[in-house]
Design a protein around this motif. Structure first.
Motif, mmCIF file in Angstrom:
data_model
loop_
_atom_site.group_PDB
_atom_site.id
_atom_site.type_symbol
_atom_site.label_atom_id
_atom_site.label_comp_id
_atom_site.label_asym_id
_atom_site.label_seq_id
_atom_site.Cartn_x
_atom_site.Cartn_y
_atom_site.Cartn_z
ATOM 1 N N LYS A 170 -3.991 -8.157 4.784
ATOM 2 C CA LYS A 170 -3.643 -8.976 6.204
ATOM 3 C C LYS A 170 -2.625 -10.460 5.532
ATOM 4 O O LYS A 170 -1.901 -10.849 6.333
ATOM 5 N N SER A 171 -2.901 -10.669 4.402
ATOM 6 C CA SER A 171 -2.235 -11.771 3.859
ATOM 7 C C SER A 171 -1.183 -11.374 3.069
ATOM 8 O O SER A 171 -0.667 -12.252 2.130
ATOM 9 N N GLU B 250 0.896 -1.313 -0.070
ATOM 10 C CA GLU B 250 0.104 -0.015 0.101
ATOM 11 C C GLU B 250 0.658 1.110 -0.038
ATOM 12 O O GLU B 250 0.604 2.299 -0.679
ATOM 13 N N GLY B 251 2.011 1.159 0.908
ATOM 14 C CA GLY B 251 2.811 2.315 1.133
ATOM 15 C C GLY B 251 4.280 1.851 1.233
ATOM 16 O O GLY B 251 4.229 0.763 2.097
ATOM 17 N N CYS B 252 5.124 2.569 0.920
ATOM 18 C CA CYS B 252 6.577 2.095 1.433
ATOM 19 C C CYS B 252 7.556 3.326 1.571
ATOM 20 O O CYS B 252 7.345 4.388 0.703
ATOM 21 N N THR B 253 8.421 3.325 2.469
ATOM 22 C CA THR B 253 9.788 3.924 2.065
ATOM 23 C C THR B 253 11.188 2.914 2.488
ATOM 24 O O THR B 253 10.831 2.098 3.054
ATOM 25 N N VAL B 254 12.189 3.399 1.729
ATOM 26 C CA VAL B 254 13.341 2.635 1.829
ATOM 27 C C VAL B 254 14.558 3.763 2.514
ATOM 28 O O VAL B 254 14.843 4.770 1.980
ATOM 29 N N VAL C 106 10.463 -4.035 7.146
ATOM 30 C CA VAL C 106 9.437 -3.871 8.373
ATOM 31 C C VAL C 106 8.049 -3.364 8.116
ATOM 32 O O VAL C 106 8.004 -2.623 7.422
ATOM 33 N N LEU C 107 7.273 -4.284 8.877
ATOM 34 C CA LEU C 107 5.652 -3.890 8.510
ATOM 35 C C LEU C 107 5.067 -2.812 9.460
ATOM 36 O O LEU C 107 5.450 -2.855 10.687
ATOM 37 N N LEU C 108 4.575 -1.881 8.771
ATOM 38 C CA LEU C 108 3.952 -0.723 9.653
ATOM 39 C C LEU C 108 2.534 -0.796 9.557
ATOM 40 O O LEU C 108 2.091 -1.094 8.276
#
Length: 494
Positions: free
Chosen positions: A440-441, A415-419, A465-467
């Motif tokens: 959730k899957s 859905e969203g991310c940053t590195v 890392v999941l947030l």
């Protein structure tokens, strides 16, 4: 007439034709033999007078011959590693408009959409073939090397013949390179240090020694190769220096180590300093390999455990400028900016307009803004401090975190991310991806498989890392200081 890469090489062919030029683990070719191989390849070119030629080959005698053949034909080579993700490889070749691609049978299948010249290790060199005309010119590009914009889009840096010959001469003067030297070719062809390893040797009468991928990736086998082939000069990224630092003793023929591509930590060469001179250098692709050089054996270790990057060595000069392009007083921080003979000609690719680092300052000089922050010490040496943008070096290879983020977002799982990049205890950078899952899957394996279609392995983050959401500041921008830090001890073998 100003020399070109090929005309300088031809001088050496005429002066000492039987001197070894290139060694790999299968064969050895002399300067005269390499020259005959160059003409043989040009005679097989599917395009009579090409402008740009792709090269997708395993590192070998034949690859070096292909590079020189393209240059002699008056064209610029666009070299890409065969193990690049196919989408990334094809995009770069297409955006640079190559007329055809020189490759080997084992890689031909990924280049079906291109006009190809497929060569093997058993090339027949016709002794009756007359030398072909040299169409190279000093004011024409010799190669286009892979780079990326700050947002992670592919970009080409076009570097001319004259810049390479100027660099080769400065390389000779700085390190006393001669026909007595045998130099390791270790780096990937998409890195500018590759130019140093090949042309820094061949334009100075030295030998290029190319290990196989199996040897290159095994420290013990690499040291044996260095010993067996009597290598004298080794250039590579800091992680290679760190590997060699762990060896009990270097082969006695090695007289010089040159670290390039990233800052060098004193701990990475503590044992090497007792054995041979070790230099660290600095230079982006836009400045034709190395701009500066610094001898670590008699040098200063900075408070952060790294060495200065040194003083200019090849006709390219340095200024430290502020955001208004005004020179800052000595000792103050600012952007490292370059000017002089070594600067690249121009950018290529669909996203070249996204990057405008070449500017003209008040006195009319053409200046390249590196995006690196640094300062000058009282003794005249320069210090690299950090990047202005999201660029980082992973295992000596340039990585733009924006490109990693774009590959992450291609997955339906994200859905969203940053590195973000962090240094481990040895000072080596590693990547951490912070991801907001779409469902959730969430399956990490699916995400990594998607990323692998667009990115080489070294660009895929070590940690995920999941947030529930990404922390942002008042402007809605991700706040990296609010992200949980993932620590790494630096003991993992490279």
């Amino acid at each position: 007439m100003e020399p070109t890469i090929y005309s300088r090489f031809k001088e050496l062919v005429n002066n000492d034709p039987d001197h070894p030029a290139v060694i790999d683990e299968r064969t050895c070719v002399t300067y005269a033999g390499l020259d005959r191989l160059v003409d043989t390849l040009i005679s097989r070119f599917p395009s009579f007078i090409p402008a740009r030629v792709g090269i997708v080959m395993d590192h070998s005698v034949e690859m070096v011959a292909a590079l020189m053949a393209v240059i002699k034909s008056g064209a610029a080579f666009v070299a890409v590693e065969p193990d690049f993700p196919p989408g990334r490889l094809v995009t770069f070749l297409v955006e640079n408009g190559v007329d055809f691609v020189i490759t080997q049978e084992q890689h031909a299948c990924i280049l079906n959409d291109f006009n190809r010249l497929i060569i093997g290790s058993d090339i027949y060199v016709d002794p009756a073939l007359h030398p072909l005309p040299d169409r190279s010119r000093a004011d024409r590009p010799a190669y286009i090397i892979y780079s990326t914009t700050p947002d992670g889009y592919p970009l080409g840096v076009a570097v001319g013949n004259s810049q390479v010959t100027h660099f080769a001469e400065a390389f000779r003067q700085t390190y006393n390179i001669s026909g007595d030297d045998i130099m390791l070719q270790f780096s990937a062809c998409v890195m500018n240090i590759f130019i140093q390893e090949v042309f820094g040797a061949l334009l100075n009468g030295a030998v290029v020694a190319i290990p196989s991928p199996q040897t290159r990736n095994d420290p013990e086998k690499l040291v044996k190769f260095i010993d067996d082939q009597y290598l004298t000069v080794i250039s590579g990224f800091p992680y290679l220096m760190q590997e060699l630092n762990a060896v009990a003793a270097l082969p006695v023929t090695v007289r010089l180590l040159i670290s390039s591509g990233d800052v060098l930590h004193a701990a990475a060469i503590s044992h090497l300093l007792e054995q041979v001179p070790v230099y660290t250098t600095y230079g982006p692709p836009e400045a034709t390999v190395s701009v500066t050089s610094y001898c670590c054996n008699t040098g200063l270790v900075l408070p952060d455990g790294t060495f200065p990057i040194g003083k200019p060595m090849n006709g390219t000069e340095i200024m430290i400028l502020d955001d208004e392009l005004r020179e800052v007083p000595q000792g103050q921080e600012g952007e490292i900016c370059l000017y002089g003979d070594g600067l690249a000609d121009y950018y290529t690719g669909d996203h070249r307009a996204d990057l405008k680092p070449f500017v003209t300052i008040g006195d009319g000089r053409r200046v390249f803004r590196t995006g690196d922050i640094g300062r000058q010490l009282s003794d005249g040496n320069y210090v690299y401090l950090h990047r202005k943008d999201s660029e980082v070096n992973i295992l000596g290879k340039k990585v733009v975190t924006g490109e990693v983020e774009r590959a992450l977002r291609k997955s339906d799982e994200v859905e969203g991310c940053t590195v973000v990049h962090y240094p481990d205890e040895q000072g080596s950078a590693y990547l951490v991806a912070y991801v907001v899952p779409k469902t959730k899957s969430f399956r990490l394996s699916w995400v990594k498989n998607t990323m692998a279609q667009y990115l080489p392995a070294y660009m895929i983050p070590e940690f995920f890392v999941l947030l529930k959401s990404l922390p942002t500041d008042a402007a809605g921008v991700v706040n990296p200081l609010a992200l949980p830090v993932v620590l790494k001890d630096g003991k993992t073998a490279i």
